[in-house]
Design a protein around this motif. Structure first.
Motif, PDB file in Angstrom:
ATOM      1  N   ARG A 217     -41.010  -6.907  32.390  1.00 44.28           N
ATOM      2  CA  ARG A 217     -40.186  -5.728  32.675  1.00 44.28           C
ATOM      3  C   ARG A 217     -40.239  -4.730  31.514  1.00 44.28           C
ATOM      4  O   ARG A 217     -40.501  -5.091  30.370  1.00 44.28           O
ATOM      5  CB  ARG A 217     -38.736  -6.131  32.952  1.00 44.28           C
ATOM      6  N   TYR A 218     -39.954  -3.486  31.851  1.00 46.38           N
ATOM      7  CA  TYR A 218     -39.860  -2.418  30.861  1.00 46.38           C
ATOM      8  C   TYR A 218     -38.384  -2.141  30.551  1.00 46.38           C
ATOM      9  O   TYR A 218     -37.496  -2.503  31.339  1.00 46.38           O
ATOM     10  CB  TYR A 218     -40.544  -1.152  31.387  1.00 46.38           C
ATOM     11  N   PRO A 219     -38.087  -1.511  29.402  1.00 46.44           N
ATOM     12  CA  PRO A 219     -36.691  -1.290  29.015  1.00 46.44           C
ATOM     13  C   PRO A 219     -35.836  -0.619  30.089  1.00 46.44           C
ATOM     14  O   PRO A 219     -34.667  -0.972  30.265  1.00 46.44           O
ATOM     15  CB  PRO A 219     -36.811  -0.424  27.759  1.00 46.44           C
ATOM     16  N   HIS A 220     -36.417   0.347  30.835  1.00 44.27           N
ATOM     17  CA  HIS A 220     -35.613   1.062  31.829  1.00 44.27           C
ATOM     18  C   HIS A 220     -35.234   0.174  33.014  1.00 44.27           C
ATOM     19  O   HIS A 220     -34.361   0.536  33.817  1.00 44.27           O
ATOM     20  CB  HIS A 220     -36.364   2.310  32.331  1.00 44.27           C
ATOM     21  N   GLN A 221     -35.878  -0.988  33.108  1.00 45.27           N
ATOM     22  CA  GLN A 221     -35.569  -1.915  34.190  1.00 45.27           C
ATOM     23  C   GLN A 221     -34.503  -2.935  33.799  1.00 45.27           C
ATOM     24  O   GLN A 221     -34.195  -3.835  34.582  1.00 45.27           O
ATOM     25  CB  GLN A 221     -36.851  -2.643  34.620  1.00 45.27           C
ATOM     26  N   LEU A 222     -33.957  -2.794  32.610  1.00 45.26           N
ATOM     27  CA  LEU A 222     -32.947  -3.725  32.100  1.00 45.26           C
ATOM     28  C   LEU A 222     -31.598  -3.037  31.977  1.00 45.26           C
ATOM     29  O   LEU A 222     -31.515  -1.829  31.781  1.00 45.26           O
ATOM     30  CB  LEU A 222     -33.365  -4.262  30.725  1.00 45.26           C
ATOM     31  N   SER A 223     -30.548  -3.833  32.051  1.00 42.94           N
ATOM     32  CA  SER A 223     -29.206  -3.320  31.775  1.00 42.94           C
ATOM     33  C   SER A 223     -29.010  -3.197  30.270  1.00 42.94           C
ATOM     34  O   SER A 223     -29.833  -3.684  29.469  1.00 42.94           O
ATOM     35  CB  SER A 223     -28.156  -4.264  32.361  1.00 42.94           C
ATOM     36  N   GLY A 224     -27.914  -2.573  29.855  1.00 45.77           N
ATOM     37  CA  GLY A 224     -27.651  -2.428  28.429  1.00 45.77           C
ATOM     38  C   GLY A 224     -27.524  -3.763  27.722  1.00 45.77           C
ATOM     39  O   GLY A 224     -28.058  -3.954  26.625  1.00 45.77           O
ATOM     40  N   GLY A 225     -26.831  -4.703  28.337  1.00 49.79           N
ATOM     41  CA  GLY A 225     -26.693  -6.027  27.734  1.00 49.79           C
ATOM     42  C   GLY A 225     -28.011  -6.771  27.653  1.00 49.79           C
ATOM     43  O   GLY A 225     -28.293  -7.465  26.667  1.00 49.79           O
ATOM     44  N   GLN A 226     -28.848  -6.623  28.681  1.00 51.69           N
ATOM     45  CA  GLN A 226     -30.164  -7.277  28.665  1.00 51.69           C
ATOM     46  C   GLN A 226     -31.057  -6.678  27.591  1.00 51.69           C
ATOM     47  O   GLN A 226     -31.770  -7.400  26.886  1.00 51.69           O
ATOM     48  CB  GLN A 226     -30.811  -7.149  30.037  1.00 51.69           C
ATOM     49  N   ARG A 227     -31.032  -5.343  27.442  1.00 49.67           N
ATOM     50  CA  ARG A 227     -31.816  -4.713  26.376  1.00 49.67           C
ATOM     51  C   ARG A 227     -31.344  -5.178  25.004  1.00 49.67           C
ATOM     52  O   ARG A 227     -32.164  -5.396  24.103  1.00 49.67           O
ATOM     53  CB  ARG A 227     -31.729  -3.192  26.471  1.00 49.67           C
ATOM     54  N   GLN A 228     -30.040  -5.341  24.838  1.00 49.97           N
ATOM     55  CA  GLN A 228     -29.534  -5.783  23.542  1.00 49.97           C
ATOM     56  C   GLN A 228     -29.973  -7.215  23.253  1.00 49.97           C
ATOM     57  O   GLN A 228     -30.258  -7.559  22.098  1.00 49.97           O
ATOM     58  CB  GLN A 228     -28.012  -5.657  23.498  1.00 49.97           C
ATOM     59  N   ARG A 229     -30.060  -8.041  24.269  1.00 49.74           N
ATOM     60  CA  ARG A 229     -30.566  -9.406  24.078  1.00 49.74           C
ATOM     61  C   ARG A 229     -32.038  -9.377  23.639  1.00 49.74           C
ATOM     62  O   ARG A 229     -32.452 -10.170  22.786  1.00 49.74           O
ATOM     63  CB  ARG A 229     -30.416 -10.223  25.365  1.00 49.74           C
TER      64      ARG A 229
ATOM     65  N   SER B 199     -20.856  -1.929  21.021  1.00 42.70           N
ATOM     66  CA  SER B 199     -19.918  -0.821  21.205  1.00 42.70           C
ATOM     67  C   SER B 199     -20.101  -0.090  22.534  1.00 42.70           C
ATOM     68  O   SER B 199     -19.153   0.463  23.068  1.00 42.70           O
ATOM     69  CB  SER B 199     -20.044   0.173  20.048  1.00 42.70           C
ATOM     70  N   GLY B 200     -21.302  -0.076  23.090  1.00 43.12           N
ATOM     71  CA  GLY B 200     -21.536   0.655  24.331  1.00 43.12           C
ATOM     72  C   GLY B 200     -21.570  -0.225  25.568  1.00 43.12           C
ATOM     73  O   GLY B 200     -21.977   0.241  26.637  1.00 43.12           O
ATOM     74  N   LEU B 201     -21.126  -1.477  25.443  1.00 40.05           N
ATOM     75  CA  LEU B 201     -21.233  -2.428  26.547  1.00 40.05           C
ATOM     76  C   LEU B 201     -19.880  -2.680  27.204  1.00 40.05           C
ATOM     77  O   LEU B 201     -18.827  -2.513  26.580  1.00 40.05           O
ATOM     78  CB  LEU B 201     -21.806  -3.754  26.041  1.00 40.05           C
ATOM     79  N   ASP B 202     -19.911  -3.108  28.462  1.00 43.41           N
ATOM     80  CA  ASP B 202     -18.690  -3.518  29.136  1.00 43.41           C
ATOM     81  C   ASP B 202     -18.053  -4.687  28.391  1.00 43.41           C
ATOM     82  O   ASP B 202     -18.750  -5.470  27.726  1.00 43.41           O
ATOM     83  CB  ASP B 202     -18.992  -3.949  30.574  1.00 43.41           C
ATOM     84  N   VAL B 203     -16.734  -4.833  28.546  1.00 46.51           N
ATOM     85  CA  VAL B 203     -16.007  -5.857  27.791  1.00 46.51           C
ATOM     86  C   VAL B 203     -16.551  -7.250  28.080  1.00 46.51           C
ATOM     87  O   VAL B 203     -16.739  -8.061  27.163  1.00 46.51           O
ATOM     88  CB  VAL B 203     -14.501  -5.786  28.125  1.00 46.51           C
ATOM     89  N   SER B 204     -16.835  -7.551  29.344  1.00 44.87           N
ATOM     90  CA  SER B 204     -17.341  -8.879  29.688  1.00 44.87           C
ATOM     91  C   SER B 204     -18.701  -9.138  29.050  1.00 44.87           C
ATOM     92  O   SER B 204     -18.998 -10.256  28.594  1.00 44.87           O
ATOM     93  CB  SER B 204     -17.436  -9.044  31.205  1.00 44.87           C
ATOM     94  N   VAL B 205     -19.544  -8.093  28.993  1.00 46.53           N
ATOM     95  CA  VAL B 205     -20.862  -8.225  28.369  1.00 46.53           C
ATOM     96  C   VAL B 205     -20.713  -8.348  26.857  1.00 46.53           C
ATOM     97  O   VAL B 205     -21.456  -9.092  26.203  1.00 46.53           O
ATOM     98  CB  VAL B 205     -21.763  -7.033  28.742  1.00 46.53           C
ATOM     99  N   GLN B 206     -19.749  -7.633  26.272  1.00 44.72           N
ATOM    100  CA  GLN B 206     -19.480  -7.765  24.840  1.00 44.72           C
ATOM    101  C   GLN B 206     -19.200  -9.217  24.477  1.00 44.72           C
ATOM    102  O   GLN B 206     -19.731  -9.736  23.493  1.00 44.72           O
ATOM    103  CB  GLN B 206     -18.284  -6.904  24.437  1.00 44.72           C
TER     104      GLN B 206
END
Length: 278
Positions: A151-163, A184-191
């Protein structure tokens, strides 16, 4: 045992791009003022303060992306304050960083597999089947399925990209990891998921972690010690339990007022907050 990374009396001034340059270039703006900070092996230290307090600049200075005008930075017993880039190069794999903006940190033209493979190839650590195995193991380490490799970065969610960013930072088996506002830019559950992942990785890899954040509640959940910065200087530091129970500096008390934390000792709430910014 001496700390893995130890900074003493750092002063740093950078060109002020907002002011009209004089002869000889832009005037210098003081950023860090007599800052001292240490991180032990396997220890997690939180660095907190509002935007503009100098947190990120301090982190980059510790990694020697900025060279301080005075003070010292010691890594694993070696003074790296004034080392030229060529001498720093062998140490770079041991000092890694995870960036706040996961979208900008990943090349949009590279797949996840290519982004994770690049540091291993540059350092000559793996090639062929061994490289593919290392890349797959890195993705597994941050709890992403192997299907994400193509996958490419645009195909990932913010949390997946951070991983993926965390996996890339771990590729060279660092001893010290700087995490700059990584949730800081992630949903609370993803944080919560990312914080749990960092906690587990730190324990498994015996990482020294410097975690930069403006949110004391996040630092409280992850770190052993906390350092509070304001106007480029450290105003308070201590272990998390003590600092959260009885903060000494008015600025620390003001930061704690801004987040929903249970108050162990309510008396500090009666202390005056710091004066407004000029």
């Amino acid at each position: 045992m001496p700390p893995l990374l130890d900074a003493r009396g750092l002063h740093l001034a950078l060109p002020d791009r907002t002011r009209k340059p004089l002869l000889g270039g832009a005037p210098l703006l003081p950023i860090l003022r007599d800052v001292s900070l240490s991180v032990g092996r396997g220890e997690s230290v939180g660095l907190v303060g509002e935007s503009g307090s100098g947190k990120s600049t301090l982190g980059r200075t510790l990694l020697r992306l900025h060279r301080p005008q005075s003070g010292s930075i010691t890594f694993d017993g070696q003074d790296i304050t004034a080392l030229p880039e060529q001498a720093l190069r062998p140490l770079r794999p041991r000092l890694q960083m995870v960036f706040q903006d996961s979208q900008a940190a990943l090349n949009p033209c590279r797949t996840v597999a290519q982004s994770l493979a690049l540091p291993l190839v540059v350092q000559g650590l793996a090639q062929g089947p061994a490289l593919r195995q290392r890349v797959a193991a890195l993705l597994d380490q941050v709890q992403l399925p192997a299907a994400f490799l193509d996958r490419y970065p645009h195909q990932l969610s913010g949390g997946q990209r951070q991983r993926v960013g965390i996996a890339r930072a771990l590729a060279l088996a660092p001893d010290f990891l700087l995490a700059d506002e990584v949730v800081s830019g992630l949903d609370v559950s993803v944080q919560v998921q990312i914080l749990d992942l960092l906690r587990e990785l730190r324990r498994e890899n015996h990482l020294a972690l410097l975690f930069i954040s403006h949110d004391l509640s996040v630092v409280r959940a992850l770190c052993d010690r906390v350092v509070v910065m304001r106007h480029g200087a450290v105003v308070e530091a201590g272990d998390c339990a003590t600092l959260f129970a009885a903060p000494q500096h008015p600025y620390t008390r003001a930061l704690l007022r801004a987040i929903p934390l249970p108050v162990v000792d309510p008396h500090w709430l009666d202390q005056p907050a710091p004066e407004a910014e000029p």
